[in-house]
Every structure is written in structure tokens, then in C-alpha cells.
Design a protein around this motif. Structure first.
Motif, mmCIF file in Angstrom:
data_model
loop_
_atom_site.group_PDB
_atom_site.id
_atom_site.type_symbol
_atom_site.label_atom_id
_atom_site.label_comp_id
_atom_site.label_asym_id
_atom_site.label_seq_id
_atom_site.Cartn_x
_atom_site.Cartn_y
_atom_site.Cartn_z
ATOM 1 N N ARG A 108 0.831 -1.194 0.000
ATOM 2 C CA ARG A 108 0.000 0.000 0.000
ATOM 3 C C ARG A 108 0.870 1.250 0.000
ATOM 4 O O ARG A 108 1.855 1.331 0.741
ATOM 5 N N TYR A 109 0.475 2.211 -0.843
ATOM 6 C CA TYR A 109 1.263 3.448 -0.897
ATOM 7 C C TYR A 109 0.994 4.348 0.302
ATOM 8 O O TYR A 109 1.677 5.362 0.496
ATOM 9 N N THR A 110 0.013 3.990 1.120
ATOM 10 C CA THR A 110 -0.226 4.745 2.343
ATOM 11 C C THR A 110 0.851 4.469 3.392
ATOM 12 O O THR A 110 0.955 5.206 4.372
ATOM 13 N N VAL A 111 1.622 3.393 3.190
ATOM 14 C CA VAL A 111 2.756 3.089 4.073
ATOM 15 C C VAL A 111 3.971 2.912 3.164
ATOM 16 O O VAL A 111 4.302 1.806 2.737
ATOM 17 N N THR A 112 4.628 3.999 2.851
ATOM 18 C CA THR A 112 5.685 4.023 1.844
ATOM 19 C C THR A 112 7.028 4.346 2.476
ATOM 20 O O THR A 112 7.116 5.141 3.419
ATOM 21 N N GLN A 113 8.056 3.731 1.922
ATOM 22 C CA GLN A 113 9.436 4.074 2.265
ATOM 23 C C GLN A 113 10.194 4.307 0.959
ATOM 24 O O GLN A 113 10.133 3.487 0.049
ATOM 25 N N ALA A 114 10.896 5.423 0.873
ATOM 26 C CA ALA A 114 11.631 5.790 -0.344
ATOM 27 C C ALA A 114 13.099 5.984 -0.006
ATOM 28 O O ALA A 114 13.442 6.745 0.907
ATOM 29 N N ILE A 115 13.948 5.287 -0.734
ATOM 30 C CA ILE A 115 15.396 5.383 -0.547
ATOM 31 C C ILE A 115 15.999 5.784 -1.893
ATOM 32 O O ILE A 115 15.752 5.123 -2.899
ATOM 33 N N GLY A 116 16.780 6.849 -1.898
ATOM 34 C CA GLY A 116 17.316 7.354 -3.148
ATOM 35 C C GLY A 116 18.826 7.320 -3.208
ATOM 36 O O GLY A 116 19.510 7.595 -2.220
ATOM 37 N N GLY A 117 19.359 6.973 -4.388
ATOM 38 C CA GLY A 117 20.783 7.032 -4.668
ATOM 39 C C GLY A 117 21.057 8.052 -5.758
ATOM 40 O O GLY A 117 20.183 8.823 -6.148
ATOM 41 N N SER A 118 22.282 8.046 -6.266
ATOM 42 C CA SER A 118 22.634 9.016 -7.294
ATOM 43 C C SER A 118 21.860 8.796 -8.587
ATOM 44 O O SER A 118 21.476 9.747 -9.261
ATOM 45 N N ASP A 119 21.611 7.544 -8.955
ATOM 46 C CA ASP A 119 20.909 7.241 -10.206
ATOM 47 C C ASP A 119 19.853 6.158 -10.023
ATOM 48 O O ASP A 119 19.568 5.396 -10.937
ATOM 49 N N TRP A 120 19.267 6.072 -8.845
ATOM 50 C CA TRP A 120 18.212 5.091 -8.587
ATOM 51 C C TRP A 120 17.365 5.535 -7.402
ATOM 52 O O TRP A 120 17.792 6.342 -6.576
ATOM 53 N N VAL A 121 16.154 4.988 -7.348
ATOM 54 C CA VAL A 121 15.244 5.196 -6.227
ATOM 55 C C VAL A 121 14.575 3.869 -5.912
ATOM 56 O O VAL A 121 14.046 3.202 -6.810
ATOM 57 N N MET A 122 14.624 3.470 -4.641
ATOM 58 C CA MET A 122 13.966 2.233 -4.197
ATOM 59 C C MET A 122 12.676 2.607 -3.477
ATOM 60 O O MET A 122 12.701 3.340 -2.486
ATOM 61 N N LEU A 123 11.572 2.105 -4.003
ATOM 62 C CA LEU A 123 10.259 2.385 -3.438
ATOM 63 C C LEU A 123 9.744 1.123 -2.752
ATOM 64 O O LEU A 123 9.688 0.057 -3.373
ATOM 65 N N ILE A 143 8.876 -4.294 -3.157
ATOM 66 C CA ILE A 143 10.050 -3.438 -3.362
ATOM 67 C C ILE A 143 10.189 -3.203 -4.866
ATOM 68 O O ILE A 143 10.318 -4.159 -5.631
ATOM 69 N N VAL A 144 10.151 -1.950 -5.263
ATOM 70 C CA VAL A 144 10.282 -1.583 -6.670
ATOM 71 C C VAL A 144 11.576 -0.791 -6.833
ATOM 72 O O VAL A 144 11.718 0.302 -6.266
ATOM 73 N N MET A 145 12.505 -1.360 -7.591
ATOM 74 C CA MET A 145 13.794 -0.706 -7.837
ATOM 75 C C MET A 145 13.705 0.040 -9.160
ATOM 76 O O MET A 145 13.596 -0.571 -10.235
ATOM 77 N N ILE A 146 13.763 1.355 -9.101
ATOM 78 C CA ILE A 146 13.663 2.205 -10.298
ATOM 79 C C ILE A 146 15.053 2.744 -10.598
ATOM 80 O O ILE A 146 15.615 3.514 -9.810
ATOM 81 N N SER A 147 15.611 2.327 -11.733
ATOM 82 C CA SER A 147 16.991 2.666 -12.093
ATOM 83 C C SER A 147 17.019 3.655 -13.247
ATOM 84 O O SER A 147 16.089 3.744 -14.051
ATOM 85 N N CYS A 148 18.144 4.368 -13.336
ATOM 86 C CA CYS A 148 18.310 5.385 -14.374
ATOM 87 C C CYS A 148 18.577 4.737 -15.731
ATOM 88 O O CYS A 148 19.405 3.850 -15.876
ATOM 89 N N ASN A 149 17.852 5.209 -16.742
ATOM 90 C CA ASN A 149 18.090 4.848 -18.140
ATOM 91 C C ASN A 149 17.661 6.040 -18.977
ATOM 92 O O ASN A 149 16.475 6.275 -19.175
ATOM 93 N N ARG A 150 18.644 6.799 -19.478
ATOM 94 C CA ARG A 150 18.333 8.024 -20.196
ATOM 95 C C ARG A 150 17.636 7.771 -21.530
ATOM 96 O O ARG A 150 17.039 8.682 -22.103
ATOM 97 N N ASP A 151 17.724 6.551 -22.040
ATOM 98 C CA ASP A 151 17.090 6.238 -23.323
ATOM 99 C C ASP A 151 15.626 5.845 -23.174
ATOM 100 O O ASP A 151 14.932 5.672 -24.171
ATOM 101 N N VAL A 152 15.159 5.663 -21.945
ATOM 102 C CA VAL A 152 13.787 5.205 -21.709
ATOM 103 C C VAL A 152 13.117 6.171 -20.752
ATOM 104 O O VAL A 152 13.589 6.384 -19.630
ATOM 105 N N GLU A 153 12.022 6.770 -21.194
ATOM 106 C CA GLU A 153 11.286 7.665 -20.307
ATOM 107 C C GLU A 153 10.530 6.880 -19.247
ATOM 108 O O GLU A 153 10.574 7.227 -18.066
ATOM 109 N N MET A 154 9.829 5.848 -19.681
ATOM 110 C CA MET A 154 9.084 4.978 -18.769
ATOM 111 C C MET A 154 9.217 3.564 -19.301
ATOM 112 O O MET A 154 8.599 3.217 -20.306
ATOM 113 N N GLY A 155 10.026 2.747 -18.622
ATOM 114 C CA GLY A 155 10.295 1.400 -19.098
ATOM 115 C C GLY A 155 9.207 0.409 -18.718
ATOM 116 O O GLY A 155 8.137 0.762 -18.226
#
Length: 280
Positions: A108-123, A143-155
Motif C-alpha cells: 500500500r502506498y499509504t505506508v511508503t518508504q523511499a530510498i534514493g541514490g545518485s541514479d536510482w530510487v527504491m520504493l 520493493i520496486v527498484m527504479i533505475s536510471c536509463n536516459r534512453d527510456v522515459e518509462m520502461g
């Protein structure tokens, strides 16, 4: 005591343009901040709020992925700070294609934890539906690992792991590539280029704003539509006079005499001088 503040007429269109741009930016900024604020952070910290704000471009978008494991086939739906599968408060849901259980809340997004790095965000979404026979029947966690990819806006959302073969702290792991979490590239423009760009922008605003004011408000026609036309023509005349004084020199034929000589009468014709000697 009241003080009247008067501004030049040519500055009014520029001020109106600046105020309009600020209002638009303020409206857009307020709308964008409300999207990620729907997520209830487990730990209210500036670090997590900053990491979560980087996911703003991914809000209001539903990501879907199908996964088959043996005889089991599921569809996962994920949203950033939004209702996945049209289930209120559910950030990530699992849909059983066999129909045994229609929808299961993974987190549930009502109980969220966000951890950010230089080129990633862990939700991390917590407080999902309880397990039936695994992990001591604790609540599911995504756990959703969102990583940087400049060639993809939304993968494409990918299922990487469901770790449920232990007594506690089980989780579902997903991956997603997006340019939204990529760090901002440093500007390669020099200080001179930046100053030149700012100068050109200000000049364009001055010319366009002044032209519109002179034409629409003052009602000027022809070259008088140019802002401060008489001022600039006067400056041009002064510049021309200065250039004429500095750059142009007088020719030798125009030089005045250095001294005043004795005037010389024109020479007489010899025949005219002998006329008085002839007999009458």
C-alpha cells in the motif's frame, strides 16, 4: 503616508509577462507536489521526501506485467502513489488469472518508504495482504527498484523475485527503468555563453513587449512602434558624430594657412604697361 510608485510604460508589458510566467510555474508546481503527497511516508524525513519527489513524472501511470510460474499465472499492476487495479490505497496488486483470488494487495502506498541514490530510487510498499501459508502469515511487502536509463522515459515493469521461503521479512522485488531518476547533467556552457543567452532573452522581451505596448496601447504606427524610438535615434546620431570626429581626418587641401602672407596683385600684361608711351 501613501507613496505612489510609478513605472515607465515600456516596463509594464515586461512585468506582466514575468508575473504570468511565475503564476503558471506556481500552479504547475502545486499540482505536481500533490501527486507524490498521496504517498504516506513511513518515516517523515526530508531525505525520503526528496527521493520520492524524483518519481513525480511517473505518477498517474499504471504499469502492468504478466508473470507465469509453473501452473500459476499472475498479472501485476503498479502505480506511484496511486490506486493500482482501482483498489483504494493499493500501490501494487496481484491479479490471479486462474480466478482463485481476484486481487491481492502486495503493498500500500499509504505506508511508503523511499530510498534514493545518485541514479536510482527504491520504493517500498508495506502492509499488503497477509500470506496464507508462508512467512508466518505476515503482511506482504513490495520493493520496486527504479533505475536510471536516459534512453527510456518509462520502461517496462519486470518481476525479479518473490522471496517467501523464510519465516519473516518476505518481499516481492520488481525493477523498472526510467530517465526520471537520472541525475541532472552538468551544463557545458561557459559563463560568457550564459551571459550572452540571458542578454538575448532580455533584449527579446524588451523588443517584443515594447513593440506590443507601442502598437496596442499607444497606437503608434511605422517605425515609431519600435520601443523608445526617439531615444535610440538620438543615440545613433551621437555615435555617428563621435565616429566622424575620431575616425575621419581632414585632407591637405582643407588645411588652413599657418601664417598670413602679403597679398600679391595679379601681374600686368607687358603690352598694357607700354600703352602710355605710344604717341597720341
Amino acid at each position: 503616508m501613501k507613496v505612489a510608485l510609478s513605472l515607465p510604460y515600456t516596463a509594464m508589458p515586461v512585468l506582466q509577462l514575468i508575473l504570468a510566467v511565475q503564476l503558471v510555474l506556481l500552479a504547475c508546481g502545486g499540482q505536481a507536489s500533490d501527486n507524490v503527497k498521496r504517498c504516506g511516508l513511513r518515516y517523515e524525513s526530508p531525505t525520503e521526501a526528496k527521493a520520492l519527489s524524483r518519481l513525480e513524472p511517473l505518477t498517474n501511470i499504471s504499469f502492468t506485467v504478466d508473470e507465469t510460474d509453473g501452473k500459476e499465472s499472475y498479472t501485476y499492476q503498479f502505480q506511484v502513489c496511486g490506486d493500482a487495479g482501482n483498489m483504494e490505497g493499493a500501490g501494487l496488486v496481484q491479479i490471479d488469472k486462474a480466478g482463485k483470488k481476484n486481487k491481492i494487495v502486495i503493498g500500500r502506498y499509504t505506508v511508503t518508504q523511499a530510498i534514493g541514490g545518485s541514479d536510482w530510487v527504491m520504493l517500498i510498499y508495506r502492509n499488503g495482504s497477509n500470506y496464507d501459508g508462508h512467512c508466518s502469515k505476515e503482511m506482504r511487502k513490495a520493493i520496486v527498484m527504479i533505475s536510471c536509463n536516459r534512453d527510456v522515459e518509462m520502461g517496462q515493469l519486470e518481476v525479479k523475485l518473490e522471496d517467501r521461503e523464510k519465516q519473516s521479512d518476505c518481499f516481492y522485488l520488481f525493477e523498472l527503468d526510467s530517465s526520471a531518476v537520472c541525475p541532472v547533467l552538468p551544463s557545458k556552457l561557459s559563463a560568457g555563453s550564459i551571459i550572452l543567452i540571458i542578454g538575448l532573452v532580455l533584449l527579446s522581451v524588451y523588443l517584443i513587449g515594447g513593440f506590443l505596448y507601442q502598437r496596442l496601447i499607444v497606437g503608434a504606427k511605422g517605425v515609431e512602434q519600435f520601443p523608445n524610438y526617439f531615444f535610440w535615434t538620438h543615440v545613433g546620431n551621437l555615435a555617428a558624430d563621435g565616429c566622424n570626429l575620431v575616425c575621419r581626418t581632414r585632407g591637405p587641401e582643407d588645411e588652413p594657412p599657418t601664417y598670413s602672407g602679403v597679398s600679391v596683385e595679379p601681374a600686368e600684361d607687358p603690352e598694357e604697361r607700354d600703352d602710355h608711351l605710344l604717341p597720341m
